[in-house]
Design an enzyme around this catalytic site. Structure first.
Site, mmCIF file in Angstrom:
data_model
loop_
_atom_site.group_PDB
_atom_site.id
_atom_site.type_symbol
_atom_site.label_atom_id
_atom_site.label_comp_id
_atom_site.label_asym_id
_atom_site.label_seq_id
_atom_site.Cartn_x
_atom_site.Cartn_y
_atom_site.Cartn_z
ATOM 1 C CE LYS A 9 -47.284 -14.322 32.003
ATOM 2 N NZ LYS A 9 -46.349 -14.079 30.889
ATOM 3 C CG ASP A 46 -44.683 -11.562 33.349
ATOM 4 O OD1 ASP A 46 -44.780 -11.651 32.112
ATOM 5 O OD2 ASP A 46 -45.364 -10.761 34.022
#
Length: 449
Positions: free
Chosen positions: A130, A170
């Site tokens: 991430k 995201d």
């Protein structure tokens, strides 16, 4: 053996607390998972002996860098950039980039840790990672966002590759941002379509990627509800958020016979007893890039209120939190239960805090955790990687069909684990166990690395 496992997990929690005392989001995510894995460790003492969890909770690599950029008024700014490459036991790191003022190392580590198990559940060969920045894209011009993305990718490109680490979008990173990021990567390294997912269809993107997380949420929810001998048809649904996940969950839920009565953004929410109109939400959020309060100006039966949609006291059947982490606390969960909610499925990452989850379980609410329910986005991202590798573009129906199969299988895997370990419809623990076992076997086979 059970006592040894308890001691092992307790010691591991203490180690994490000492190493990362200022990372509450990361600790919350990890501690919740550790508690659900106790029956697996009792059954498989080899995982304790090899300290698999000790390795699993420690990122393989955590990268932090500065991102200098210039705004339209000529001012110089510096933000922080992050990429946490958490676990590559089953494949290259895979996970989104988030642009939001709340982004810090704790947030990125919590998201990356969750991504390990989520990616494992898809059945596809992708590891967990991430990244992102504390840059706020709201109110910025296209030129400012382009300059930021180019600066961000100038550093990030040193650490990623089609077979090493493949980021995606995201919160705050949609098609526009992915385009700018990919353009800078290509400028520095040449054309490699497989380096990012969520790309435009003109340069290697996949059909159904935009819809994937929202559609996948409803495919999972439908399987979850059918598993209880129930049906989505006729259910009243409260959705939070109004981004891609919320919009396409709204679309697919409506197609499946449910009635969605709310959507929201960071300022407030709209409630329409007659059902939220998809096209109006899309016009406001995708075309006009406006605020959700404008919905009430366009639809006479809708009412706009400031604050959290989870404080709205109405009767409904299904809660689909699709906004951000920890948006539902224990008090709000208690209100949902009073209002008749029987099912919660998470479209956002960790939107229910620990008190909310405890309330669901104590009141027999069927709970579909984020790592299972919102895995559709990363699943189609991995399918995009496959298409890039083959230099092919699959049809929308082909991708959508594969997505549906993946989400239904995620429910099945969670349900199978639930039954194997006698968890009594604890699909959170079932998802954690199903995702963990695949990664643990791979880590054990590869040795101390």
């Amino acid at each position: 053996m059970a006592e040894d496992v308890e001691a092992y997990i307790k010691n591991l929690k203490e180690t994490i607390s000492q190493r990362d005392p200022n990372q509450p989001e990361f600790q919350e995510a990890v501690f919740t998972v550790l508690d659900t894995l106790k029956p697996v460790l009792v059954k498989h003492p080899e995982y304790v002996k090899a300290n698999i969890l000790g390795s699993l909770v420690e990122p393989e690599r955590a990268i932090q860098f500065r991102v200098p950029w210039q705004s339209d008024d000529g001012a110089y700014h510096v933000n922080r950039g992050f990429r946490v490459q958490f676990n590559s036991a089953i494949g290259p790191y895979k996970g989104g980039l988030r642009l939001h003022p709340s982004v810090n190392l704790s947030i990125v580590k919590f998201l990356g840790f969750e991504q390990i198990l989520k990616n494992s559940l898809t059945g596809l060969p992708i590891g967990g990672g991430k990244g992102g920045s504390d840059f706020n894209p709201k109110g910025k011009s296209d030129s400012e966002i382009m300059r930021f993305c180019q600066s961000f990718m100038t550093e990030l490109q040193r650490h990623i590759g089609p077979d090493l680490d493949v980021p995606a979008g995201d919160i705050g990173v949609g098609g526009r941002e992915i385009g700018y990021l990919y353009g800078q990567y290509k400028r520095l390294n040449g054309s490699q379509n497989g380096i990012l997912t969520g790309k435009g269809l003109e340069y290697g993107g996949s059909l159904a990627r935009t819809e994937a997380t929202g559609f996948g949420l409803i495919y999972y929810l439908d399987a979850l509800i059918k598993g209880q001998g129930d049906s989505l048809k006729g259910k009243k649904v409260k959705i939070s958020g109004s981004g891609n996940v919320a919009i396409y969950a709204l679309k697919k839920a409506t197609e499946n016979g449910a009635k969605v009565v709310t959507v929201s953004d960071s300022n407030g929410y709209v409630y329409d007893e007659n059902g939220i109109d998809l096209k109006t939400v899309q016009q406001i959020k995708e075309v006009e890039r406006g605020r959700i309060k404008e919905y009430a100006d366009k639809i006479s039966t809708a009412k706009y209120s400031e604050g959290s949609v989870w404080d709205l006291d109405i009767d409904y059947d299904i809660a689909l939190p699709c906004a951000t982490q920890n948006e539902i606390d224990g008090k709000q969960a208690a209100l949902a239960i009073k209002d008749g909610v029987k099912y919660v499925a998470e479209g956002a990452n960790m939107p229910s805090d620990s008190d909310a989850i405890a309330a669901y379980k104590d009141n027999n609410v069927i709970y579909g955790p984020a790592k299972a329910a919102n895995a559709g986005g990363v699943a189609v991202s991995a399918l995009e990687m496959s298409q890039n590798s083959e230099r092919l573009s699959w049809s929308f129906d082909d991708v959508d069909s594969r997505l549906k199969d993946i989400m239904e299988n995620i429910y099945k895997m969670s349900d199978d684990a639930d039954k194997e370990y006698g968890l009594e419809k604890d699909y959170q623990a079932g998802a954690n166990i199903a995702g963990f076992e695949k990664v643990a076997k791979a880590m054990l086979a590869q040795g101390l690395v």
